[in-house]
Design a protein around this motif. Structure first.
Motif, PDB file in Angstrom:
ATOM      1  N   GLY A  87       0.709  -1.170   0.015  1.00  0.00           N
ATOM      2  CA  GLY A  87       0.144   0.284   0.113  1.00  0.00           C
ATOM      3  C   GLY A  87       0.861   1.193   0.009  1.00  0.00           C
ATOM      4  N   GLY A  88       2.174   1.201  -0.632  1.00  0.00           N
ATOM      5  CA  GLY A  88       3.146   2.256  -0.715  1.00  0.00           C
ATOM      6  C   GLY A  88       3.797   2.643   0.517  1.00  0.00           C
ATOM      7  N   ARG A  89       3.673   1.635   1.331  1.00  0.00           N
ATOM      8  CA  ARG A  89       4.480   1.771   2.969  1.00  0.00           C
ATOM      9  C   ARG A  89       6.110   1.454   2.465  1.00  0.00           C
ATOM     10  N   ARG A  90       6.328   0.464   1.400  1.00  0.00           N
ATOM     11  CA  ARG A  90       7.715  -0.090   1.407  1.00  0.00           C
ATOM     12  C   ARG A  90       8.027   0.222  -0.149  1.00  0.00           C
ATOM     13  N   PHE A 207       1.024  11.686  -3.606  1.00  0.00           N
ATOM     14  CA  PHE A 207       2.178  10.811  -3.403  1.00  0.00           C
ATOM     15  C   PHE A 207       3.344  11.742  -3.096  1.00  0.00           C
ATOM     16  N   LEU A 208       4.491  11.158  -2.716  1.00  0.00           N
ATOM     17  CA  LEU A 208       5.682  11.860  -2.674  1.00  0.00           C
ATOM     18  C   LEU A 208       6.049  12.518  -4.092  1.00  0.00           C
ATOM     19  N   SER A 209       6.656  13.768  -3.784  1.00  0.00           N
ATOM     20  CA  SER A 209       7.016  14.361  -5.088  1.00  0.00           C
ATOM     21  C   SER A 209       8.433  13.468  -5.928  1.00  0.00           C
ATOM     22  N   LEU A 210       8.035  13.582  -7.066  1.00  0.00           N
ATOM     23  CA  LEU A 210       9.100  12.626  -7.977  1.00  0.00           C
ATOM     24  C   LEU A 210      10.300  13.739  -8.127  1.00  0.00           C
ATOM     25  N   SER A 211      11.048  13.997  -7.048  1.00  0.00           N
ATOM     26  CA  SER A 211      12.162  15.039  -7.284  1.00  0.00           C
ATOM     27  C   SER A 211      13.054  15.221  -7.840  1.00  0.00           C
ATOM     28  N   GLU A 212      13.499  13.914  -8.348  1.00  0.00           N
ATOM     29  CA  GLU A 212      14.690  13.770  -9.157  1.00  0.00           C
ATOM     30  C   GLU A 212      14.352  13.388 -10.682  1.00  0.00           C
ATOM     31  N   SER A 213      12.869  13.656 -11.220  1.00  0.00           N
ATOM     32  CA  SER A 213      12.428  13.246 -12.155  1.00  0.00           C
ATOM     33  C   SER A 213      12.155  14.445 -13.107  1.00  0.00           C
TER      34      SER A 213
END
Length: 301
Positions: A87-90, A207-213
């Motif tokens: 569920g997005g935890r790992r 969601f977490l930002s796709l900061s390196e994309s």
């Protein structure tokens, strides 16, 4: 009374044993049905697999057995698969998809074609240089995009292709958009349910930002010599139409085809033959690129 009780206990134990057997069988069936797809081991007859080096990564490549070089080459790119689990935890140890939709479209396409794997997918997650950022925050970053472009250049050269049509599903469409301007032979880009504005997409889902994309919505617009067809599902809650507004306004693909009854997974496989014919007809007409997007709802073709 004693006999009846003993019979009842025996019946209960038998029923319990059957229940355990059925449950175990269903679990085994479920595991078999949902195991990760691996073209290095799961290809049926009629296809062959090889490995092509990109810049830093190895890429799985599937082609029909016996396919000869052709001037036009269709290249299919897969979606993001499963970057996260629980569920997005790992973070997943291997992002390879369990249900490879783009591969199914590849198989159903009677054209000269290649299925090009993404970095660290399909048995390559443990390769040197692969780390979880390549399928999470940096999944559309420079390292991944550059390696895809280098692998594609090799395929273009090996197939003597003068014209490449990129077809990307979901996150594969995001990668395809970023790869397209790097390959001179690319003449068309087809995206299907693609998250083409990754900032809006991550905000919509929290969601977490796709900061390196890199984000197609803020990248330089493609040269209009590349025919761009964005195919969208009207019921897609994974990549809702609302998340594409900034991309469409800024990048202005020549055409946007909205299939009202389709979501992120349904029913692209079922309708792919007619969609492929529609794409082929559009490309064969080779009309001058429009200066703005033409939004076309699904209807009789």
């Amino acid at each position: 009374m004693t006999c009846r009780r003993s019979a009842s206990i025996r019946a209960y134990r038998a029923a319990l044993a059957n229940l355990v057997l059925v449950t175990t069988s269903l679990q085994l069936i479920g595991c078999t049905a949902h195991r990760v797809f691996d073209p290095y081991h799961d290809l049926g007859p009629g296809y062959r697999i090889s490995t092509v080096r990109g810049t830093r990564f190895a890429h799985a490549v599937v082609v029909p057995d016996g396919q000869k070089s052709a001037s036009t080459l269709w290249v299919f790119l897969e979606g993001d698969g499963q970057p996260w689990v629980d569920g997005g935890r790992r973070v997943a140890r291997d992002p390879t998809p369990k249900i490879p939709l783009a591969f199914d479209l590849f198989k159903a396409s009677p054209v000269s074609r290649v299925y090009l794997g993404r970095p660290c997918y399909f048995s390559h997650a443990g390769d040197v240089g692969c780390d979880p950022s390549l399928w999470t925050s940096a999944r559309y970053g420079e390292a991944a995009v550059a390696s895809m472009a280098a692998a594609l250049e090799t395929l273009v050269r090996e197939n003597s292709a003068r014209r490449v049509i990129l077809v990307g599903y979901s996150g594969g469409g995001t990668i395809a958009y970023l790869v397209a301007p790097r390959i001179p032979a690319v003449s068309a880009l087809v995206t299907i349910s693609a998250n083409l504005d990754i900032d809006a997409w991550t905000r919509a889902h929290r969601f977490l930002s796709l900061s390196e994309s890199d984000n197609p919505a803020t990248a330089p617009a493609l040269d209009h010599r590349i025919t761009q067809i964005a195919i969208v599902g009207g019921r897609d809650v994974n990549v809702p139409q609302s998340s594409l507004r900034a991309f469409l306004d800024r990048q202005q693909p020549q055409e946007v085809w909205v299939y009202d009854d389709h979501d992120h997974a349904c029913c692209w496989r079922r309708d792919w033959p007619s969609i492929l014919n529609r794409i082929s007809d559009r490309l064969e007409r080779a009309q001058p690129a429009a200066s703005s997007a033409a939004v076309v709802a699904e209807g009789p073709q």
